[in-house]
Design an enzyme around this catalytic site. Structure first.
Site, PDB file in Angstrom:
ATOM      1  N   ARG A 115       0.817  -1.201   0.000  1.00 37.21           N
ATOM      2  CA  ARG A 115       0.000   0.000   0.000  1.00 37.21           C
ATOM      3  C   ARG A 115       0.858   1.262   0.000  1.00 37.21           C
ATOM      4  NH1 ARG A 115      -4.979  -0.553   1.612  1.00 37.21           N
ATOM      5  NH2 ARG A 115      -4.561  -1.670   3.537  1.00 37.21           N
ATOM      6  N   TYR A 116       1.986   1.193   0.690  1.00 38.12           N
ATOM      7  CA  TYR A 116       2.869   2.354   0.836  1.00 38.12           C
ATOM      8  C   TYR A 116       4.097   2.149  -0.047  1.00 38.12           C
ATOM      9  CZ  TYR A 116       0.104   3.119   5.097  1.00 38.12           C
ATOM     10  OH  TYR A 116      -0.910   3.323   5.991  1.00 38.12           O
ATOM     11  N   ARG A 119       7.267   0.114   1.971  1.00 40.56           N
ATOM     12  CA  ARG A 119       7.099  -0.994   2.902  1.00 40.56           C
ATOM     13  C   ARG A 119       5.896  -1.847   2.539  1.00 40.56           C
ATOM     14  NH1 ARG A 119       5.416   3.784   4.540  1.00 40.56           N
ATOM     15  NH2 ARG A 119       3.844   4.077   6.165  1.00 40.56           N
ATOM     16  N   CYS A 128      -4.058 -17.957  14.630  1.00 40.93           N
ATOM     17  CA  CYS A 128      -3.678 -17.172  15.809  1.00 40.93           C
ATOM     18  C   CYS A 128      -3.890 -18.068  17.023  1.00 40.93           C
ATOM     19  CB  CYS A 128      -4.577 -15.952  15.964  1.00 40.93           C
ATOM     20  SG  CYS A 128      -4.399 -14.803  14.599  1.00 40.93           S
ATOM     21  N   CYS A 132      -9.423 -12.813  18.210  1.00 39.16           N
ATOM     22  CA  CYS A 132     -10.029 -11.609  18.753  1.00 39.16           C
ATOM     23  C   CYS A 132     -11.348 -11.355  18.039  1.00 39.16           C
ATOM     24  CB  CYS A 132      -9.107 -10.424  18.532  1.00 39.16           C
ATOM     25  SG  CYS A 132      -7.422 -10.756  19.053  1.00 39.16           S
ATOM     26  N   CYS A 135     -11.379  -8.807  15.090  1.00 43.91           N
ATOM     27  CA  CYS A 135     -10.259  -8.892  14.138  1.00 43.91           C
ATOM     28  C   CYS A 135     -10.577  -8.239  12.793  1.00 43.91           C
ATOM     29  CB  CYS A 135      -9.883 -10.348  13.912  1.00 43.91           C
ATOM     30  SG  CYS A 135      -8.505 -10.503  12.761  1.00 43.91           S
ATOM     31  N   ARG A 137      -9.001  -8.713  10.177  1.00 44.90           N
ATOM     32  CA  ARG A 137      -8.734  -9.648   9.084  1.00 44.90           C
ATOM     33  C   ARG A 137      -9.552 -10.935   9.232  1.00 44.90           C
ATOM     34  NH1 ARG A 137      -2.890  -8.712   9.268  1.00 44.90           N
ATOM     35  NH2 ARG A 137      -3.173  -6.622   8.451  1.00 44.90           N
ATOM     36  N   ASP A 296     -11.965  -0.650  13.094  1.00 41.64           N
ATOM     37  CA  ASP A 296     -12.329  -0.719  11.671  1.00 41.64           C
ATOM     38  C   ASP A 296     -13.766  -1.226  11.507  1.00 41.64           C
ATOM     39  OD1 ASP A 296      -9.803   0.065  10.664  1.00 41.64           O
ATOM     40  OD2 ASP A 296      -9.022  -1.975  10.926  1.00 41.64           O
ATOM     41  N   ASP A 333      -7.804   3.916   9.968  1.00 40.21           N
ATOM     42  CA  ASP A 333      -7.343   3.291   8.738  1.00 40.21           C
ATOM     43  C   ASP A 333      -8.427   3.574   7.707  1.00 40.21           C
ATOM     44  OD1 ASP A 333      -5.514   1.794   7.212  1.00 40.21           O
ATOM     45  OD2 ASP A 333      -5.124   0.480   8.917  1.00 40.21           O
ATOM     46  N   LYS A 340      -3.230   4.432   7.065  1.00 44.21           N
ATOM     47  CA  LYS A 340      -3.433   5.004   8.394  1.00 44.21           C
ATOM     48  C   LYS A 340      -3.427   6.531   8.332  1.00 44.21           C
ATOM     49  CE  LYS A 340      -1.053   1.063  10.380  1.00 44.21           C
ATOM     50  NZ  LYS A 340      -0.610   0.464   9.090  1.00 44.21           N
TER      51      LYS A 340
END
Ligand SMILES: *Cc1c(COP(=O)(O)O)cnc(C)c1O
Ligand code: SF4
Length: 391
Positions: A115-116, A119, A128, A132, A135, A137, A296, A333, A340
């Site tokens: 995206r950037y 990086r 995981c 959570c 989450c 994702r 999000d 985001d 971000k």
């Protein structure tokens, strides 16, 4: 509540400590069914329905370590709410999205989000230790998206090798520390052989949700590949237990700089006093608060979302009132793939002709006058007044 409260839970009261403190035992004995969960907490009807729902359910998995920190009687317990599904997850808001950050459409190869400019985000696994409920994702986490397939990772690494502007690789998932030390070592080795990759970061919640994952052998791998940074994920001061203090201490002693990302959530950490306590606890274990994320708009998480102003109010109560290191950046985001976007309380009261009227943390006004350097050779960059919001 002491972390050794697991002794009060009949199914675990006779587990030898040497076993309790291993990653393997914790993963094998994760809570995945309603029957298991019932042995640990008194379920509310909402939790009961959500856990037994047959379809469209985001996977549940709770290591005994985390489960033992949950308040068995209080469904509002912040540790419990992060791990135990409730009926609200099936209530859809018109703002909900499957992939709010449009990651899937920013993947030049599967598992790599670019995206950037300098990086990338490299997803190496879907698993995981604890899932959570909020989450971001959840569309891929706990599924068989296939990010952990060696051919998949190799294709992503080829992409990084071919793009010389990429100097920073953020390894995430899922949780990269659910990979074995050997597999992690392999990924880090491959990345370290790419000359333009200056450093890597590992985004992981394992040192918090299952701290026994941090072992001497893991630390040896991390030391070998210096510089490796870690982005941890803490949401509440109750997460900073003695085993977590130990896991973070071991990582910091291994030369791994530690940051923490926190998701702002209603009823969990949406009060300035709770956030401040959390960040103070983190500084004590050498973890630097990095970001607070506005929650999000992921499908089924509207019950966690706060107004954006809540995050601003938290920053307002931190900046200037406590150690600067304890003040993370509050970000939204941008839904749809904006990346971000930092938000700050407004400290600029007025700006005119190089004169800034600013307020400090206590609300007092101060004036800063810029030098008027319009002559030749001036290197001063003047602010576009359009960046300055004047109220
Ligand atoms: C968060 C994120 C990064 C890292 O951003 P930093 O602000 O450098 O921490 C990189 N790529 C993607 C896709 C991200 O979501
Ligand atoms: S640890 Fe991270 S990736 Fe895994 S479920 Fe929690 S938020 Fe999602």
């Amino acid at each position: 509540m002491s972390w050794e409260t697991f002794r009060r839970i009949p199914i675990w009261k006779d587990v030898p400590l040497e076993q309790w403190e291993t990653y393997r035992w914790q993963m094998t004995n994760r809570i995945q069914t309603v029957e298991q969960l019932r042995q640990v907490i008194r379920l509310t009807p909402s939790e009961e329905h959500a856990v037994t729902r047959k379809s469209g359910r985001f996977i549940m998995g709770i290591p005994p370590y985390w489960a033992a920190l949950m308040d068995p009687e209080d469904p509002t317990c912040p540790i419990r709410r992060q791990a135990v599904p409730v009926e609200d997850e099936y209530r859809l808001s018109p703002n909900d999205m499957i992939d709010p950050l449009a990651e899937d459409s920013h993947m030049p190869v599967p598992g790599l989000v670019h995206r950037y400019p300098d990086r990338v985000l490299l997803l190496v696994v879907e698993v995981c230790s604890m899932y959570c409920r909020f989450c971001t994702r959840s569309r891929v986490v706990g599924t068989s998206a296939g990010f952990s397939r060696p051919a998949n990772i190799d294709q992503a690494i080829d992409y990084i090798r071919a793009h010389r502007k990429i100097r920073d690789v953020l390894i995430s998932g899922g949780d990269p520390l659910t990979l074995s030390d050997e597999r992690l070592d392999e990924v880090l080795t491959k990345l370290s052989m790419i000359p333009h990759v200056e450093f890597v970061r590992i985004g992981t919640r394992n040192p918090v949700t299952l701290p026994y994952r941090v072992t001497e052998s893991l630390c040896a791998v991390l030391k070998k590949h210096k510089p490796v940074w870690m982005s941890l994920h803490f949401n509440h001061p109750k997460e900073v237990t003695p085993p977590v203090q130990r896991s973070c201490g071991m990582l910091a002693d291994s030369g791994v700089p530690l940051g923490s990302q926190t998701v702002l959530m209603k009823g969990i950490n949406d009060r300035p006093a709770i956030m401040k306590k959390l960040f103070h606890e983190l500084l004590k274990i050498r973890v630097r608060p990095y970001y607070i994320y506005q929650c999000d708009p992921v499908k089924g998480t509207s019950h966690f979302r706060t107004p954006v102003a809540t995050g601003l109010a938290i920053i307002e109560k931190l900046r200037g009132h406590t150690t600067g290191y304890a003040v993370p950046t509050f970000v939204v985001d941008g839904p749809g793939g904006g990346g971000k976007i930092p938000l700050m309380p407004n400290y600029v009261v007025a700006y005119k002709d190089g004169v800034w009227t600013l307020r400090n943390f206590a609300g007092k006004l101060f004036t800063y006058k810029e030098e008027q350097t319009n002559g030749a050779g001036s290197r001063t960059v003047s602010v576009e007044p359009s960046y300055v919001l004047i109220q």
